[in-house]
Design a protein around this motif. Structure first.
Motif, PDB file in Angstrom:
ATOM      1  N   GLY A  29       0.794  -1.215   0.000  1.00  0.00           N
ATOM      2  CA  GLY A  29       0.000   0.000   0.000  1.00  0.00           C
ATOM      3  C   GLY A  29       0.829   1.269   0.000  1.00  0.00           C
ATOM      4  N   ILE A  30       2.134   1.178  -0.344  1.00  0.00           N
ATOM      5  CA  ILE A  30       2.974   2.383  -0.286  1.00  0.00           C
ATOM      6  C   ILE A  30       3.332   2.880  -1.678  1.00  0.00           C
ATOM      7  N   GLY A  31       2.656   2.360  -2.703  1.00  0.00           N
ATOM      8  CA  GLY A  31       2.822   2.937  -4.028  1.00  0.00           C
ATOM      9  C   GLY A  31       3.944   2.368  -4.846  1.00  0.00           C
ATOM     10  N   LEU A  32       4.494   1.231  -4.455  1.00  0.00           N
ATOM     11  CA  LEU A  32       5.579   0.643  -5.227  1.00  0.00           C
ATOM     12  C   LEU A  32       5.115  -0.682  -5.814  1.00  0.00           C
ATOM     13  N   VAL A  33       4.888  -0.691  -7.101  1.00  0.00           N
ATOM     14  CA  VAL A  33       4.478  -1.922  -7.764  1.00  0.00           C
ATOM     15  C   VAL A  33       5.686  -2.833  -7.897  1.00  0.00           C
ATOM     16  N   ALA A  34       5.533  -4.109  -7.566  1.00  0.00           N
ATOM     17  CA  ALA A  34       6.658  -5.040  -7.645  1.00  0.00           C
ATOM     18  C   ALA A  34       7.249  -5.038  -9.046  1.00  0.00           C
ATOM     19  N   GLY A  35       8.548  -4.930  -9.131  1.00  0.00           N
ATOM     20  CA  GLY A  35       9.225  -4.939 -10.419  1.00  0.00           C
ATOM     21  C   GLY A  35       9.437  -3.548 -10.977  1.00  0.00           C
ATOM     22  N   SER A  36       8.741  -2.530 -10.450  1.00  0.00           N
ATOM     23  CA  SER A  36       8.931  -1.184 -10.990  1.00  0.00           C
ATOM     24  C   SER A  36      10.038  -0.433 -10.265  1.00  0.00           C
ATOM     25  N   VAL A  37      10.525  -0.978  -9.140  1.00  0.00           N
ATOM     26  CA  VAL A  37      11.623  -0.331  -8.443  1.00  0.00           C
ATOM     27  C   VAL A  37      12.868  -0.428  -9.307  1.00  0.00           C
ATOM     28  N   ALA A  38      13.631   0.653  -9.342  1.00  0.00           N
ATOM     29  CA  ALA A  38      14.797   0.668 -10.220  1.00  0.00           C
ATOM     30  C   ALA A  38      15.790  -0.429  -9.848  1.00  0.00           C
ATOM     31  N   ASP A 249      11.547   4.446  -7.729  1.00  0.00           N
ATOM     32  CA  ASP A 249      10.961   3.752  -8.862  1.00  0.00           C
ATOM     33  C   ASP A 249      10.627   4.742  -9.970  1.00  0.00           C
ATOM     34  N   GLY A 250      10.045   4.230 -11.054  1.00  0.00           N
ATOM     35  CA  GLY A 250       9.775   5.077 -12.209  1.00  0.00           C
ATOM     36  C   GLY A 250       8.741   6.150 -11.962  1.00  0.00           C
ATOM     37  N   GLN A 251       7.955   6.005 -10.888  1.00  0.00           N
ATOM     38  CA  GLN A 251       6.939   7.001 -10.572  1.00  0.00           C
ATOM     39  C   GLN A 251       7.404   8.009  -9.531  1.00  0.00           C
ATOM     40  N   GLY A 252       8.667   7.918  -9.145  1.00  0.00           N
ATOM     41  CA  GLY A 252       9.198   8.871  -8.178  1.00  0.00           C
ATOM     42  C   GLY A 252       9.016   8.466  -6.730  1.00  0.00           C
ATOM     43  N   ASN A 253       8.436   7.288  -6.460  1.00  0.00           N
ATOM     44  CA  ASN A 253       8.289   6.813  -5.085  1.00  0.00           C
ATOM     45  C   ASN A 253       9.649   6.361  -4.550  1.00  0.00           C
ATOM     46  N   THR A 268      27.602 -16.598   0.525  1.00  0.00           N
ATOM     47  CA  THR A 268      27.286 -15.251   0.978  1.00  0.00           C
ATOM     48  C   THR A 268      25.774 -15.075   0.977  1.00  0.00           C
ATOM     49  N   TYR A 269      25.266 -14.554   2.087  1.00  0.00           N
ATOM     50  CA  TYR A 269      23.835 -14.305   2.263  1.00  0.00           C
ATOM     51  C   TYR A 269      23.552 -12.818   2.139  1.00  0.00           C
ATOM     52  N   GLN A 270      22.393 -12.489   1.590  1.00  0.00           N
ATOM     53  CA  GLN A 270      21.942 -11.108   1.541  1.00  0.00           C
ATOM     54  C   GLN A 270      20.768 -10.920   2.491  1.00  0.00           C
ATOM     55  N   LEU A 271      20.892  -9.921   3.346  1.00  0.00           N
ATOM     56  CA  LEU A 271      19.784  -9.485   4.181  1.00  0.00           C
ATOM     57  C   LEU A 271      19.416  -8.083   3.738  1.00  0.00           C
ATOM     58  N   ILE A 272      18.179  -7.891   3.315  1.00  0.00           N
ATOM     59  CA  ILE A 272      17.748  -6.578   2.843  1.00  0.00           C
ATOM     60  C   ILE A 272      16.442  -6.206   3.533  1.00  0.00           C
ATOM     61  N   GLY A 273      16.454  -5.040   4.174  1.00  0.00           N
ATOM     62  CA  GLY A 273      15.277  -4.540   4.860  1.00  0.00           C
ATOM     63  C   GLY A 273      14.933  -3.166   4.340  1.00  0.00           C
ATOM     64  N   PHE A 274      13.657  -2.872   4.174  1.00  0.00           N
ATOM     65  CA  PHE A 274      13.279  -1.577   3.617  1.00  0.00           C
ATOM     66  C   PHE A 274      11.893  -1.173   4.060  1.00  0.00           C
ATOM     67  N   ALA A 275      11.613   0.106   3.917  1.00  0.00           N
ATOM     68  CA  ALA A 275      10.318   0.684   4.268  1.00  0.00           C
ATOM     69  C   ALA A 275      10.125   1.920   3.419  1.00  0.00           C
ATOM     70  N   THR A 276       8.959   2.537   3.537  1.00  0.00           N
ATOM     71  CA  THR A 276       8.791   3.835   2.889  1.00  0.00           C
ATOM     72  C   THR A 276       9.834   4.787   3.459  1.00  0.00           C
ATOM     73  N   ALA A 277      10.278   5.710   2.641  1.00  0.00           N
ATOM     74  CA  ALA A 277      11.316   6.635   3.087  1.00  0.00           C
ATOM     75  C   ALA A 277      10.889   7.385   4.344  1.00  0.00           C
ATOM     76  N   ALA A 278       9.588   7.714   4.425  1.00  0.00           N
ATOM     77  CA  ALA A 278       9.107   8.478   5.572  1.00  0.00           C
ATOM     78  C   ALA A 278       9.100   7.666   6.856  1.00  0.00           C
ATOM     79  N   ARG A 279       9.046   6.335   6.739  1.00  0.00           N
ATOM     80  CA  ARG A 279       8.908   5.497   7.931  1.00  0.00           C
ATOM     81  C   ARG A 279      10.146   4.674   8.252  1.00  0.00           C
TER      82      ARG A 279
END
Length: 359
Positions: A29-38, A249-253, A268-279
């Motif tokens: 619900g944060i405006g990022l469609v899967a696959g559209s993130v750069a 992403d391509g929409q500026g989110n 080698t393992y990757q741990l990646i955590g993320f959230a909306t920039a505001a949160r």
């Protein structure tokens, strides 16, 4: 029965139910469609988390389910399977629902039509079929029983399992603590977790044999990714490299997060955590703490954990379910054994029945 279930799932594809969900739902619900993130790494993580936790592919509507049932019925008939067998599936679903806390359906089927309604419609569909056309249709029970004898029952703990928020993987000999209260999912490609509000996520995945430093550089040079505070580190004595990042992403989110690579036992393992920039700032501490909890698994009980297996027994004589369970004991409850064998507790298994037990 299996052909009917597969036909139902194919029906969802034929009717483009999944495609409709993809166009409607967005990541957390944060405006990022899967696959559209750069960033391909973030898009990949987002896709796995969405699929694993049901945050993108939300439940189909009751109308979708009814249409898929109808299409599955058509496919079963075209393939010359006996459509009368489909009724047994809905009887089993009803029993599974009762095992899932007393409700009529398990939580994963909450939007499905009730099993008893689907059973009634399945029998109505069969009633429209000319009896002559049912002669010679396939059931293939013996071949099916041969195929399932000995299969893993339930989740295989050798592929990783959760104890609360702690994830343990006996096969790869590691453990990690995800944030308490987060929704978690173990999938073949990754272990993922999402915050209760669905506005933050964390994923653990394999990243190959390159060093943590090399993989962090590769991550940092992706289009649309900006990293800060990159540094070499150690996690419980394991070589690691980490950085915080922002990606658009391509929409500026914009999402913000942290990526950490660590080397353990030649991988080698990757741990990646993320959230909306505001949160992100509100989640940064919990994400880092979870990442730094990655450690070797040394508990002998966890390392030796084994899966349950389904075993089949052909009965030479009739016996009650309770007698069967005494003679061929299982490691699951009698209620589960009853559901597996399609009988009520107190019921009887007929001579010649291929009965199921779990060990």
């Amino acid at each position: 029965e299996l052909a009917g279930v597969l036909g139902h799932e194919i029906g969802h594809v034929t009717a483009r139910h999944t495609a409709q969900q993809v166009t409607r739902q967005q990541l957390f619900g944060i405006g990022l469609v899967a696959g559209s993130v750069a960033s391909s790494s973030i898009a990949s993580a987002a896709g796995a988390i969405q699929q694993g936790l049901g945050l993108l592919f939300l439940s189909y509507s009751r109308g979708n389910e009814s249409q898929a049932d109808e299409l599955g019925f058509r496919y079963v008939r075209r393939a010359r399977y006996d459509p009368r067998e489909m009724s047994n599936v809905f009887r089993v679903l009803e029993r599974v629902g009762q095992l899932s806390g007393g409700g009529k359906v398990p939580t994963w089927a909450a939007t499905h039509p009730a099993p008893e309604d689907r059973l009634a419609r399945a029998e109505q569909r069969v009633a429209t079929v000319p009896p002559d056309s049912l002669r010679g249709t396939l059931v293939n029970a013996d071949a099916y029983f041969r195929a399932i004898d000995g299969i893993v029952f339930g989740a295989d703990p050798r592929q990783g399992y959760f104890e609360g928020s702690r994830f343990l993987h006996p096969g790869l000999r590691f453990r990690i603590d995800f944030p308490a209260g987060w929704k978690t999912e173990n999938r073949p490609e990754a272990v993922a977790a999402a915050s209760p509000q669905g506005d933050a996520a964390l994923q653990l995945a394999l990243s190959g044999k390159d060093s943590p430093d090399a993989l962090l550089v590769k991550f940092s040079t992706q289009q649309g990714v900006e990293t800060v505070n990159g540094q070499r580190s150690t996690v419980n004595g394991l070589a690691a490299a980490t950085a915080e990042f922002r990606a658009k992403d391509g929409q500026g989110n914009v999402v913000a997060g942290r990526v950490l690579y660590l080397s353990y036992d030649g991988t080698t393992y990757q741990l990646i955590g993320f959230a909306t920039a505001a949160r992100y700032d509100g989640y940064a501490g919990a994400l880092l703490q979870a990442m730094r909890s990655f450690d070797r698994l040394t508990d002998p009980a966890a390392l030796g954990k084994q899966p349950k297996h389904l075993q089949l027994v052909r009965l030479s004589g009739a016996m009650t379910l309770e007698e069967f369970n005494r003679r061929y004991p299982s490691t699951v409850s009698l209620r589960i054994i009853a559901a597996l064998n399609g009988v009520e507790q107190g019921g009887t298994l007929n001579a010649g029945t291929v009965a199921k037990r779990v060990q």
